[in-house]
Design a protein around this motif. Structure first.
Motif, PDB file in Angstrom:
ATOM      1  N   ARG A   7       0.823  -1.208   0.000  1.00  0.00           N
ATOM      2  CA  ARG A   7       0.000   0.000   0.000  1.00  0.00           C
ATOM      3  C   ARG A   7       0.862   1.266   0.000  1.00  0.00           C
ATOM      4  O   ARG A   7       1.984   1.256   0.499  1.00  0.00           O
ATOM      5  N   GLN A   8       0.270   2.329  -0.508  1.00  0.00           N
ATOM      6  CA  GLN A   8       0.979   3.610  -0.524  1.00  0.00           C
ATOM      7  C   GLN A   8       1.352   4.053   0.888  1.00  0.00           C
ATOM      8  O   GLN A   8       2.417   4.645   1.101  1.00  0.00           O
ATOM      9  N   ASP A   9       0.490   3.783   1.865  1.00  0.00           N
ATOM     10  CA  ASP A   9       0.795   4.155   3.255  1.00  0.00           C
ATOM     11  C   ASP A   9       2.060   3.465   3.751  1.00  0.00           C
ATOM     12  O   ASP A   9       2.830   4.039   4.539  1.00  0.00           O
ATOM     13  N   GLU A  10       2.270   2.221   3.320  1.00  0.00           N
ATOM     14  CA  GLU A  10       3.491   1.506   3.706  1.00  0.00           C
ATOM     15  C   GLU A  10       4.712   2.135   3.049  1.00  0.00           C
ATOM     16  O   GLU A  10       5.745   2.351   3.694  1.00  0.00           O
ATOM     17  N   ILE A  11       4.594   2.410   1.748  1.00  0.00           N
ATOM     18  CA  ILE A  11       5.681   3.069   1.015  1.00  0.00           C
ATOM     19  C   ILE A  11       6.042   4.391   1.689  1.00  0.00           C
ATOM     20  O   ILE A  11       7.225   4.699   1.918  1.00  0.00           O
ATOM     21  N   ASP A  12       5.021   5.185   2.014  1.00  0.00           N
ATOM     22  CA  ASP A  12       5.259   6.499   2.616  1.00  0.00           C
ATOM     23  C   ASP A  12       5.967   6.377   3.961  1.00  0.00           C
ATOM     24  O   ASP A  12       6.895   7.138   4.259  1.00  0.00           O
ATOM     25  N   TRP A  13       5.530   5.409   4.789  1.00  0.00           N
ATOM     26  CA  TRP A  13       6.154   5.251   6.112  1.00  0.00           C
ATOM     27  C   TRP A  13       7.616   4.835   5.971  1.00  0.00           C
ATOM     28  O   TRP A  13       8.498   5.389   6.637  1.00  0.00           O
ATOM     29  N   VAL A  14       7.862   3.867   5.102  1.00  0.00           N
ATOM     30  CA  VAL A  14       9.232   3.373   4.904  1.00  0.00           C
ATOM     31  C   VAL A  14      10.127   4.487   4.372  1.00  0.00           C
ATOM     32  O   VAL A  14      11.259   4.679   4.845  1.00  0.00           O
ATOM     33  N   ASN A  15       9.645   5.247   3.396  1.00  0.00           N
ATOM     34  CA  ASN A  15      10.454   6.329   2.834  1.00  0.00           C
ATOM     35  C   ASN A  15      10.785   7.393   3.874  1.00  0.00           C
ATOM     36  O   ASN A  15      11.895   7.924   3.898  1.00  0.00           O
ATOM     37  N   LYS A  16       9.830   7.685   4.726  1.00  0.00           N
ATOM     38  CA  LYS A  16      10.026   8.734   5.734  1.00  0.00           C
ATOM     39  C   LYS A  16      10.919   8.274   6.885  1.00  0.00           C
ATOM     40  O   LYS A  16      11.758   9.034   7.388  1.00  0.00           O
ATOM     41  N   ASN A  17      10.770   7.016   7.280  1.00  0.00           N
ATOM     42  CA  ASN A  17      11.401   6.555   8.511  1.00  0.00           C
ATOM     43  C   ASN A  17      12.600   5.635   8.349  1.00  0.00           C
ATOM     44  O   ASN A  17      13.441   5.545   9.245  1.00  0.00           O
ATOM     45  N   MET A  18      12.688   4.945   7.222  1.00  0.00           N
ATOM     46  CA  MET A  18      13.789   3.976   7.047  1.00  0.00           C
ATOM     47  C   MET A  18      14.689   4.306   5.870  1.00  0.00           C
ATOM     48  O   MET A  18      15.843   3.873   5.836  1.00  0.00           O
ATOM     49  N   LEU A  19      14.158   5.040   4.892  1.00  0.00           N
ATOM     50  CA  LEU A  19      14.954   5.376   3.717  1.00  0.00           C
ATOM     51  C   LEU A  19      14.899   6.873   3.432  1.00  0.00           C
ATOM     52  O   LEU A  19      14.653   7.313   2.312  1.00  0.00           O
TER      53      LEU A  19
END
Length: 203
Positions: free
Chosen positions: A190-202
């Motif tokens: 999901r886009q929400d997962e992509i957004d969280w990962v980009n903000k917090n892990m990458l």
């Protein structure tokens, strides 16, 4: 060595490496499409190919003996990619595992069997592998490695209870766990997962 597709920055020029593991019936080439969505412009990308496009034949929660031979081979394939990065001079703390579905399960399993300080583990719909989780087979310390698990609360392939058990065990091994669980029943990223990962892990 098994087939290993390289993409992104040339590994000799990259400080960070992502090992991407595809899902059942998919391919190394298909999982590389995640580079269009995740912040990995500075990464060398390594995508191993599963034999027959499948890392193991049965459910990741099937009796251990049914998946044992294929799973052992698949873990060796992942290790080849990891060791390839290490031999190129990349430190473990700069290596990330990213997987979807079967690839997410395999990412978590490999990381737990070789727990150490990693860049991170990003598991889109997955849990640790086995009919039952046996903490005795895992050792090592993640030393606060961030691990993300995102999934539907009612995914047909990955029961919520296994995600919770996996998160608990990984946390006990020193990982910093984030789970994002969704109400829909979709087996997807999901886009929400992509957004969280980009903000917090990458970032």
């Amino acid at each position: 060595m098994n087939e290993l597709i390289q993409a992104g920055k040339p590994i000799a020029q990259a400080e960070k490496v992502a090992i991407l593991l595809h899902g059942r019936g998919a391919s190394a080439q298909s999982i590389l499409s995640l580079q269009q969505y995740l912040n990995m412009e500075e990464f060398a990308l390594l995508a191993p190919q599963a034999s027959g496009n499948t890392w193991y034949p049965y459910s990741f929660m099937a009796p251990d003996s049914s998946n044992a031979t294929a799973l052992e081979k698949s873990l060796e394939t992942v290790d080849e990619a990891f060791q390839f990065a290490i031999k190129q001079g990349v430190k473990p703390e700069n290596i990330y595992f990213i997987g979807f579905s079967q690839g997410a399960c395999l990412s978590l399993e490999y990381a737990a069997l070789h727990a150490q300080k990693l860049g991170g583990v990003i598991a889109f719909t997955g849990g640790m592998i086995g009919e039952k989780l046996k903490s005795a087979k895992y050792s090592g310390d993640f030393e606060s490695t961030p691990i993300f698990i995102g999934s539907s609360k009612r995914d047909f392939h990955v029961p919520l209870v296994r995600i919770q058990e996996s998160a608990e065990l990984l946390e006990e091994m020193g990982a910093q766990i984030k789970t994002l669980l969704f109400e829909d029943g979709d087996h997807t990223i999901r886009q929400d997962e992509i957004d969280w990962v980009n903000k917090n892990m990458l970032p």
